[in-house]
Design a protein around this motif. Structure first.
Motif, short mmCIF file in Angstrom:
data_model
loop_
_atom_site.label_atom_id
_atom_site.label_comp_id
_atom_site.label_asym_id
_atom_site.label_seq_id
_atom_site.Cartn_x
_atom_site.Cartn_y
_atom_site.Cartn_z
N THR A 173 0.83 -1.20 0.00
CA THR A 173 0.00 0.00 0.00
C THR A 173 0.87 1.25 0.00
N ILE A 174 1.98 1.22 0.75
CA ILE A 174 2.87 2.38 0.73
C ILE A 174 3.41 2.58 -0.69
N THR A 177 0.70 4.01 -2.83
CA THR A 177 0.39 5.39 -2.48
C THR A 177 1.49 6.33 -2.97
N PHE A 178 2.74 5.89 -2.91
CA PHE A 178 3.84 6.69 -3.48
C PHE A 178 3.58 6.92 -4.97
N PHE B 20 3.09 8.02 8.06
CA PHE B 20 4.23 7.17 7.73
C PHE B 20 4.98 6.78 9.01
N LEU B 36 -1.47 3.91 8.31
CA LEU B 36 -1.54 3.71 6.86
C LEU B 36 -2.71 4.49 6.28
N PHE B 39 -1.91 8.10 6.15
CA PHE B 39 -0.98 8.27 5.05
C PHE B 39 -1.73 8.41 3.72
N GLN B 40 -2.73 7.53 3.53
CA GLN B 40 -3.50 7.60 2.29
C GLN B 40 -4.38 8.84 2.26
N VAL B 43 -2.90 11.90 0.89
CA VAL B 43 -2.84 11.97 -0.57
C VAL B 43 -4.19 12.40 -1.14
N THR B 89 -8.62 -1.60 1.20
CA THR B 89 -7.35 -2.01 1.81
C THR B 89 -7.50 -2.10 3.32
#
Lengths: 497, 118
Positions: A173-174, A177-178, B20, B36, B39-40, B43, B89
């Motif tokens: 997922t990281i 997402t990057f 992160f 997580l 983190f998403q 974005v 997810t």
């Protein structure tokens, strides 16, 4: 192009994707497997037709809903995607054909329809990444395939698969997402998501910081997904504890598809536009590739679990592919792309042979398979053939790509000589770890009496040998994969023929 | 001025790093997942920010109103898809955590590693 053949790029994704919900409803015994195998074989057939078309010089461009390219979503198949499509759909079809019994043992009957549905969704996602020419569409397909493969890996009876898949989920997922941040920044600067359009428009803003940041985010995100050393830590456990059939499928293709995307983005979109991007790409990835080959092969030398040994070997092989790409030459890229195909062939066969062993042996440590060759000569025969291909012995597929890689490296002068030494050293280490398996299986006495040990089920064994013979065939007659991969390298480097 | 004027991008960057950090530093699997998701979400904010036009409204064309300014709807549509992906997810991740709890009796990463090494 008329009629159906025009819609093949879309059908490549639609067939497995729409089969998935239907398969979920098939509760009768064996029916779900049969339907999944049929859909997977159909997808393989579509990939073969597309490849033949590409070899004939056809261009497949498909506009979803007939919206023209920069506005609508474009699908396209060229030599590069055709080659990887062959690998993905072929691995799925062979793994399903071979592993029915193996999956019956691993997955309870009432969960099987769901499992096969997840399998086809993973296939649809991987095929979608390959046919799509739209950056955001690729992200969605990437997440479809990733989520489905997490389910597949966690589906087995081994509880150690669960922490492994959790780690894979976090890192995957990281990575995704990057990638999402990267295409967001590019969209911010160029206002487009279509890869070909992006390539044209990025030129005007190529010196701006957001584009550089985007290139970094996309490269690292995809490297994480592709298990490039040192971002590979999720891979060994995920491969080791997954059901054997899933390992065959994913080992042959999931990291390859991410590598495909990494190469496509870095060469197709960034290379021609960003100043010195090629040098940065090469300086960044070449040391990592060398480390991957040496360190991962070294770990594989000391690993006693067969699947984990092969998983570390996969990390090393990803190093070879990247090493070819980081040479930045036509010959180097050809070798890298060719190795995507040949390594998938060798590693798929090895994991099929491991699946054969797993049906009869108590475990997959080297002690468990000692003396297995006497009772399972055919299985171990296929393992040896694929092992030779992995090492790169002349006459096998692995030799062809190692040879092209070495001759590409020799063109590079002094640094090339050092790289050749690394490649040869990596191959010697592969020789040693494959030999350790051969030694255990052929030359050590079995301590426990093994009357129960006998040859693997015929379906599994037949498919394993088909794959092993393919290793020999593409070693002796390598013209088709070489033509496809040199065409792919030309597309990536824009040497329009 | 420019630093403050771009404050939504600072929010994005800070939120991204908080998420992160939680993913890397926390040992509890649920806390990792929360990190997580943060983190998403950062974005998502990046995408929504870039589509905003000063004084722009929702892109619905009204008859008789002239000189309307619309925000770019495409990033919002994209991020709607990404939110769905993020939720899937999260659901799958939580599902795996439930299974880990059933099998290992713990959701602490180091405890699970200890159990596996035995």
């Amino acid at each position: 192009m008329t009629g159906l053949s025009q819609h093949l790029p879309a059908l490549q994704v639609v067939v497995p994707m729409l089969s998935a919900p239907v398969i979920m409803l098939l509760r009768a015994r064996g029916l779900a497997w049969a339907a999944a195998t049929a859909a997977s074989l159909l997808a393989f057939a579509i990939a073969i037709v597309l490849t033949l078309g590409v070899l004939d010089g056809q261009d497949y461009n498909y506009y979803m809903g007939s919206w023209p390219a920069p506005y609508g979503i474009e699908l396209g198949v060229d030599a590069f995607s055709a080659l990887v499509l062959l690998v993905v759909t072929g691995a799925s079809a062979l793994a399903l054909l071979a592993c029915r019994r193996s999956l019956d043992a691993d997955i309870e009957a009432e969960r099987q329809p769901l499992f096969y549905a997840a399998w086809l969704l993973a296939l649809a996602g991987l095929a979608g990444i390959l046919v799509s020419a739209d950056a955001f569409n690729i992200f969605v397909f990437m997440e479809i395939s990733s989520l489905a493969s997490y389910v597949l890996i966690a589906g087995g009876p081994d509880r150690r698969a669960l922490p492994a898949v959790f780690k894979y989920l976090i890192m995957g997922t990281i990575g995704a997402t990057f990638y999402l941040i990267g295409i967001g920044l590019i969209y911010l600067m160029t206002g487009t998501l279509n890869l070909a359009d992006m390539e044209l428009r990025i030129h005007e803003v190529a010196d701006q910081k957001p584009i550089l940041v985007a290139a970094g985010f996309i490269t690292i995100g995809l490297a994480l997904k592709a298990a490039v050393f040192p971002l590979h830590v999720w891979l060994p456990n995920a491969y080791t504890y997954a059901p054997n059939a899933v390992t065959v499928f994913l080992a042959a293709c999931s990291t390859k598809v991410s590598l495909y995307l990494l190469l496509r983005f870095d060469f197709f979109v960034f290379q021609t536009n960003l100043v010195e991007h090629d040098v940065q790409f090469s300086y960044f990835l070449m040391p990592l590739a060398v480390l991957a080959i040496l360190v991962a092969s070294g770990v594989a030398l000391f690993e006693r679990n067969l699947k984990r040994m092969l998983a570390y070997s996969s990390v090393a092989q990803i190093g070879y592919i990247l090493l070819g790409a980081s040479l930045l030459s036509l010959a180097g890229l050809t070798a890298g792309v060719l190795h995507i195909f040949n390594h998938a062939l060798a590693k798929g066969t090895l994991f099929l042979a491991v699946a054969c062993l797993a049906t009869r042996c108590a475990g997959l440590r080297l002690d468990n398979i000692s003396g297995a060759a006497q009772r399972m000569p055919w299985t171990m025969g296929a393992f040896v053939v694929a092992g030779l291909s992995l090492i790169g012995i002349p006459g096998t597929a692995g030799f062809v790509s190692k040879w092209t890689l070495i001759s590409a490296a020799l063109d590079e002068g002094v640094i090339g000589g050092a790289l050749v030494a690394v490649i040869v050293l990596g191959s010697l280490m592969a020789l040693v770890y494959i030999w350790r398996v051969v030694e255990a299986a052929y030359f050590s006495e079995r301590e426990i009496d093994a009357t129960s040990l006998r040859e693997a089920p015929p379906a599994l064994l037949t498919v394993t040998w088909v794959a092993a013979l393919a290793n020999l065939y593409f070693g002796l007659v390598p013209s088709v994969p070489i033509r496809l991969s040199s065409a792919a390298a030309e597309i990536l480097l824009r040497h329009v023929p | 001025m420019t630093l403050l004027g771009l404050y939504h991008y600072w929010v994005f960057a800070v939120l991204l790093m908080i998420g992160f950090y939680a993913v890397i530093a926390r040992l509890n699997l649920i806390k990792k997942l929360i990190g997580l998701f943060l983190f998403q979400s950062a974005v998502f904010l990046l995408y929504i920010t870039m589509g905003k036009v000063d004084g722009g409204t929702a892109p619905i064309f009204q008859v008789g109103v002239e000189n309307q300014i619309f925000s770019n709807p495409l990033p919002q549509v994209l991020i709607l898809t990404a939110i769905v992906v993020g939720i899937s997810t999260m659901a799958l991740g939580l599902g795996i955590v439930v299974r880990i709890k059933e099998e290992y009796g713990s959701i602490e990463e180091h405890e699970i590693q200890e159990i596996d090494q035995q």
